[in-house]
Design a protein around this motif. Structure first.
Motif, short mmCIF file in Angstrom:
data_model
loop_
_atom_site.label_atom_id
_atom_site.label_comp_id
_atom_site.label_asym_id
_atom_site.label_seq_id
_atom_site.Cartn_x
_atom_site.Cartn_y
_atom_site.Cartn_z
N ARG A 37 -31.91 26.00 41.98
CA ARG A 37 -33.55 25.48 42.15
C ARG A 37 -33.54 24.13 42.83
N LEU A 38 -32.90 23.16 42.46
CA LEU A 38 -33.10 21.89 43.10
C LEU A 38 -32.67 21.86 44.40
N ASP A 73 -30.21 25.62 37.60
CA ASP A 73 -31.12 24.63 37.90
C ASP A 73 -30.70 24.06 39.29
N GLU A 74 -29.33 24.13 39.25
CA GLU A 74 -29.01 23.21 40.64
C GLU A 74 -29.35 24.12 41.58
N PHE A 133 -35.12 30.87 37.88
CA PHE A 133 -33.91 30.27 38.25
C PHE A 133 -32.96 30.27 37.05
N THR A 142 -33.21 24.34 46.60
CA THR A 142 -34.30 24.93 47.43
C THR A 142 -35.12 23.81 47.85
N ALA A 143 -35.32 22.77 47.07
CA ALA A 143 -36.04 21.42 47.36
C ALA A 143 -35.88 20.95 48.69
N VAL A 144 -34.51 20.84 49.08
CA VAL A 144 -34.00 20.21 50.23
C VAL A 144 -34.43 21.03 51.40
N LEU A 184 -36.98 23.37 51.60
CA LEU A 184 -38.48 23.32 51.64
C LEU A 184 -38.91 22.12 52.20
N GLY A 185 -38.39 20.80 51.59
CA GLY A 185 -38.79 19.71 52.12
C GLY A 185 -38.41 19.59 53.52
#
Lengths: 169, 395
Positions: free
Chosen positions: B15-16, B12-13, B9, B18-20, B22-23
């Motif tokens: 990329r972060l 970085d924002e 990525f 995607t955490a929401v 996938l989480g």
């Protein structure tokens, strides 16, 4: 609303597996849960004493990495909360209650839950991860230590189950 | 060709973010599997509800087969994947402890979040306990030298089971799938026999045999595809990028005239009528290896193709020499070295450039007596700076 049945475990497992696979491909790492408490502790330790944090065997790496909470795994836990909440709500399973067997008081059950939590927090620190980061993610990568960890989780659970059976059955 | 995964990525924002997503899927699939319910999870350890095993191992199989297949066909790069480093004794002891905590709390760290999110107070209390335990470990590992040595005990670095056992990854993955398949059948049998004796929290629907067959079929198919495709991309991917900067035709010409001992020219074109003087034709790759065997680490290998577009070399070429591409390839050489130039302006540097080029051109097109002029220092040029350095090439 009548609570819906849980999914077939193989179906839920397949969705979980695809999510984990997508996580590998998108981030180059797996899923996790114990990263959040560890990073909150790192944040507190940094605020209290950066020198102590730097010298700590478990936290040394967090000193120069910027804000410990600006991390993929920490934000992922917010997603887990949302996913769990929406999942329970949409299935009619959201309910303020305590899950326990018929032979234990609510207070007794919560004591067990707290003690179990403390032990798991300690254990996840020692093993560098929990059932999500080690057993599930490391297991799918075929990491040696993760498989040892996973087998030992089941061993520890079965070894203790008889002593705490009053809580569940 | 390089691997697509894991993604890189720039932002970085994103990329972060995607955490929401996938989480969310992580939490949702855990909830749907029944992992928000401590009683259901605890059933695993009293053998009447094997959901933990079934969900967890299905997930491991799907992710493992998917990942190792993508690695096999060259789409994913295992070397860029973060793999949990092994600290054998720390993980054996930590795992056993976590198992004890698991059956006491009925939840593990990940499922305690789902439990709390679905309103269960035992989940909330477990999370609180995990925070306390994490802080406790952090302090204890600092204070107790014995715990610190256990924390580092059995260090094996990044260790993968197939590598540890000296087995190729794909058959190993296949064996894990087969063993898990047998274990699923066993788990169903155990569950059936214990379910009769124990009160059931909530029956998960009996797995449809069709679904099991579909799952097994899909896994098998994916594996076969992974196995079948494995050798092909290995050859296709056996190239590496040319590391050195391109060489201009005039620079190459000057070095040929000066008989640079570290220079080697290879020509990739098949059946070409004309070649750069001294160039080795290496059209079939097997001849290239014989030619390049004469190159040392100090050698600069200049690669000539039709138009200078080549940017990779076969991985079988030796790693020692520096490889550079002739800018513009043979067309560039033809236009700049073999064709006399006309000055574009009367600026002294431009006149000097044309002089040099024509000198080189004359050398290579047969009138080769002017070579001393090329090597000789240019006549005095009134303006310094830019004039001293010949402006190279046409690009």
């Amino acid at each position: 609303m009548e609570a819906k049945k849980y999914w077939n475990p193989y179906l839920a497992g397949a969705l979980l597996g695809l999510t984990l696979l997508a996580t590998f491909l998108v981030t180059g790492g797996g899923l996790g849960a114990s990263a959040l408490p560890k990073r909150v502790v790192a944040l507190g330790a940094l605020a209290a004493s950066p020198e102590w944090t730097a010298a700590n065997p478990a936290l040394g790496g967090y000193v120069e990495a910027g804000n410990p909470l600006r991390n993929w795994l920490v934000i992922e836990v917010i997603g887990v909360l949302l996913g769990g909440f929406i999942g329970a709500l949409s299935a009619g399973r959201f309910k303020a209650t305590v899950e326990k067997g018929p032979r234990i008081s609510t207070r007794g059950r919560l004591r067990y839950a707290l003690a179990g939590g403390v032990i798991m927090g300690f254990a996840a620190g020692l093993a560098r991860g929990c059932t999500s980061g080690q057993a599930l993610s490391g297991g799918a990568l075929l990491a040696t230590g993760s498989w040892a960890f996973m087998l030992m989780v089941f061993a520890g659970g079965y070894a203790t189950a008889w002593f705490v059976r009053r809580q569940w059955i | 060709m390089s691997e697509i995964f894991p993604l890189v990525f720039a932002n970085d924002e994103i990329r972060l973010l995607t955490a929401v997503v996938l989480g969310f899927l992580f939490g949702f699939s855990l909830e749907r599997g029944g992992f928000g319910n401590a009683r259901k999870l605890a059933g695993q350890f009293y053998l009447h509800d094997m959901t933990v095993f079934k969900v967890m191992f299905t997930a491991i199989l799907v992710a493992m087969v998917g990942l190792y297949t993508l690695v096999g066909i060259g789409w994913a790069d295992m070397a860029r994947m973060w793999v949990n480093p092994t600290f054998m004794w720390a993980q054996v002891v930590g795992g056993f402890m976590l198992g004890i905590g698991f059956i006491m709390s009925g939840l593990c760290p990940g499922t305690s979040i789902v439990s709390a999110a679905s309103g269960r107070w035992d989940g909330v209390v477990t999370i609180a306990g995990i925070f306390v335990g994490t802080a406790l470990f952090t302090v204890a590992v600092d204070v107790l030298p014995g715990l610190e040595s256990l924390y580092h005990a059995g260090e094996m670095g990044v260790s993968i089971l197939p590598e540890l056992l000296g087995l190729p990854a794909v058959p190993f993955v296949l064996v894990v799938v087969l063993v898990a398949g047998i274990a699923f059948v066993g788990a169903e049998a155990v569950e059936r026999s214990f379910r009769a004796r124990r009160t059931q929290v909530e029956h998960t629907p009996r797995p449809v045999p069709l679904l099991k067959f579909a799952l097994a079929g899909t896994l098998g198919l994916v594996l076969v595809v992974g196995l079948g495709l494995r050798p092909a991309p290995a050859e296709e991917a056996a190239v590496r990028p040319v590391a050195g900067d391109p060489v201009s035709s005039l620079e190459l010409a000057e070095r040929i005239i000066a008989e640079d001992p570290e220079l080697m020219v290879v020509d990739l074109r098949e059946n070409a009528e004309d070649r750069v003087p001294g160039a080795y034709p290496v059209a079939p790759d097997s001849t290239a290896r014989a030619v390049l065997a004469g190159a040392s680490a100090a050698t600069e290998v200049v690669i000539v193709d039709g138009d200078g577009s080549v940017d990779v070399i076969p991985a079988s070429w030796p790693a020692g020499p520096t490889y550079r591409v002739l800018r513009g390839g043979w067309s560039g050489w033809d236009a700049e070295v073999l064709t006399p130039a006309a000055p574009q302006s009367s600026v002294p540097s431009e006149i000097e450039r044309v002089r040099r080029q024509n000198g080189i051109s004359a050398y290579f097109s047969g009138a080769g007596t002017q070579s001393p002029q090329v090597a000789a220092p240019p006549p005095a040029i009134p303006s310094g700076g830019g004039g001293a350095k010949p402006k190279r090439g046409g690009c």
